[in-house]
Design a protein around this motif. Structure first.
Motif, mmCIF file in Angstrom:
data_model
loop_
_atom_site.group_PDB
_atom_site.id
_atom_site.type_symbol
_atom_site.label_atom_id
_atom_site.label_comp_id
_atom_site.label_asym_id
_atom_site.label_seq_id
_atom_site.Cartn_x
_atom_site.Cartn_y
_atom_site.Cartn_z
ATOM 1 N N PRO A 108 26.155 -8.351 -23.159
ATOM 2 C CA PRO A 108 26.813 -9.607 -23.378
ATOM 3 C C PRO A 108 26.531 -10.681 -22.394
ATOM 4 O O PRO A 108 26.595 -10.563 -21.212
ATOM 5 C CB PRO A 108 28.521 -9.367 -23.686
ATOM 6 N N PHE A 109 26.259 -11.805 -22.869
ATOM 7 C CA PHE A 109 26.457 -12.879 -21.975
ATOM 8 C C PHE A 109 27.621 -13.449 -21.476
ATOM 9 O O PHE A 109 28.929 -13.357 -22.117
ATOM 10 C CB PHE A 109 25.744 -14.115 -22.929
ATOM 11 N N PRO A 110 27.770 -14.121 -20.280
ATOM 12 C CA PRO A 110 29.097 -14.869 -19.703
ATOM 13 C C PRO A 110 29.197 -15.933 -20.738
ATOM 14 O O PRO A 110 28.409 -16.411 -21.467
ATOM 15 C CB PRO A 110 28.762 -15.221 -18.396
ATOM 16 N N ILE A 111 30.560 -16.511 -20.601
ATOM 17 C CA ILE A 111 30.812 -17.502 -21.626
ATOM 18 C C ILE A 111 29.836 -18.957 -21.408
ATOM 19 O O ILE A 111 29.504 -19.362 -22.373
ATOM 20 C CB ILE A 111 32.226 -18.037 -21.317
ATOM 21 N N ASP A 112 29.775 -19.176 -20.124
ATOM 22 C CA ASP A 112 28.967 -20.415 -19.885
ATOM 23 C C ASP A 112 27.693 -20.292 -20.320
ATOM 24 O O ASP A 112 26.964 -21.020 -20.692
ATOM 25 C CB ASP A 112 29.057 -20.926 -18.228
ATOM 26 N N GLY A 113 27.114 -19.149 -20.112
ATOM 27 C CA GLY A 113 25.605 -18.733 -20.500
ATOM 28 C C GLY A 113 25.444 -18.820 -21.870
ATOM 29 O O GLY A 113 24.614 -19.355 -22.471
ATOM 30 N N THR A 114 26.353 -18.294 -22.673
ATOM 31 C CA THR A 114 26.391 -18.339 -24.087
ATOM 32 C C THR A 114 26.393 -19.918 -24.415
ATOM 33 O O THR A 114 25.531 -20.336 -25.497
ATOM 34 C CB THR A 114 27.695 -17.824 -24.670
#
Length: 348
Positions: A108-114
């Motif tokens: 999964p992506f980190p939130i900011d990366g998403t």
């Protein structure tokens, strides 16, 4: 195909293959630049309908000029010198990087990366939608993350121009099943809200590494999409901000009228949470600084006041001390006391 020259493009390497074509890395021998060439799959006889559908991809994408959409350079048919057959192809921008599918496979992506990826995809789709073009096949494999972080949307092969006569054969469903909207599965007409659904699936997958609907085979997946609620994202990843969770739920509404009406609304929702976080961080970080600033300001005021007032207090005293004089007058003994005889002379 590798090593052959098609028109003025020298084919160098195979990059990938999908339902609508095979993609090669090639060199434009006229302009001396690297490009991506997309051909109809070898072994498939290109009917007039298939050619029309392939041409539509080029025409739709060629209308678009946006940093988050791969640029189309050329569309043509050329004779393959070895097989003596005509091959339709599109020459497009070659994006160096990895697909979103490859990146999700690592977790999964980190939130900011998403948010970073989602906003770029939404901006690219917004530009296409404003020109009446619906992608209809948004999925991680059609999204490339460039080496500089720029996201590009590829493959408008299923794009449907508003008002255009449908070329898709009746009953034949195109697109990747896991990312298809309920209306696509039902064979109904689609608009930009179908892309919004697909983007919601991509959002869920970026955050969790899994899909919001489950099925062991295409028919089971289609049933789940059409009839079952999506998995609650909070059960899979509790740290997802409510703003993103709510956006994901809205994008995956079965009834398209309940989804965001446009990519502009999607972008507004995406921008809301980061803005709150930034403002919260600014407010939080300013509090201790503000206390120090106030303390320093008070200290400075005290120092300035002391510098201005103390001289005014001391100066008059000093000036009075400088002007003091002692006067000595004649001392006479008026007591007639013999015990103090001699004091007048000592004082004088």
């Amino acid at each position: 195909m590798i090593g052959r020259t098609i028109s003025h493009y020298k084919v160098l390497a195979k990059l990938g293959e999908g339902g609508m074509g095979v993609v090669y890395r090639a060199e434009d021998t006229r302009l001396h630049r690297s490009v991506a060439l997309k051909f109809l799959p070898e072994g498939i006889l290109a009917t007039e309908k298939e050619k029309a559908r392939f041409a539509r991809e080029a025409q739709a994408a060629a209308r678009l000029r946006h940093p988050n959409i791969a640029t189309i350079f050329d569309f043509d048919e050329a004779v393959d010198t070895e097989t003596a057959t005509k091959r339709a192809f599109i020459a497009m921008e070659l994006v160096e990087g990895e697909s979103l599918r490859e990146r999700i496979s690592r977790g999964p992506f980190p939130i900011d990366g998403t948010v970073f990826i989602l906003m770029q995809v939404a901006k690219g789709l917004q530009s296409a939608h404003q020109r009446g073009i619906v992608h209809r096949d948004i999925k991680p494999a059609n999204i490339i993350i460039g080496e500089d972080g720029t996201v590009k949307i590829l493959d408008f092969g299923l794009a449907k121009l508003s008002g255009e006569t449908k070329i898709t054969e009746s009953g034949k469903i195109f697109g990747s099943v896991a990312y298809m909207s309920p209306e696509q599965i039902a064979g109904e007409g689609v608009d930009e809200r179908s892309d919004i659904w697909s983007l919601g699936v991509v959002l869920f997958e970026m955050l969790t590494g899994t899909l919001p609907f489950r099925g062991d085979h295409p028919l089971a997946m289609m049933y789940s999409i059409a009839n079952e609620p999506p998995i609650d994202i909070a059960q899979v990843r509790p740290d997802v901000p409510e703003t993103l969770s709510r956006l994901c739920r809205q994008c995956l509404e079965k009834e398209k009228s309940k989804r965001p009406r446009s990519m502009r609304e999607v972008l507004d929702c995406v921008e809301e949470e980061p803005k709150r976080e930034r403002e919260g961080q600014i407010r939080y970080s300013r509090r201790p600084v503000l206390r120090w600033v106030l303390a320093l300001a008070v200290a400075a005021c005290v120092a300035v006041a002391a510098w201005l007032l103390i001289p005014r207090i001391i100066s008059p005293l000093a000036s009075r001390t400088e002007k003091m004089r002692l006067g000595v007058l004649e001392f006479r003994d008026l007591t007639h006391d013999s015990s103090v005889t001699g004091w007048p002379a000592m004082v004088q």
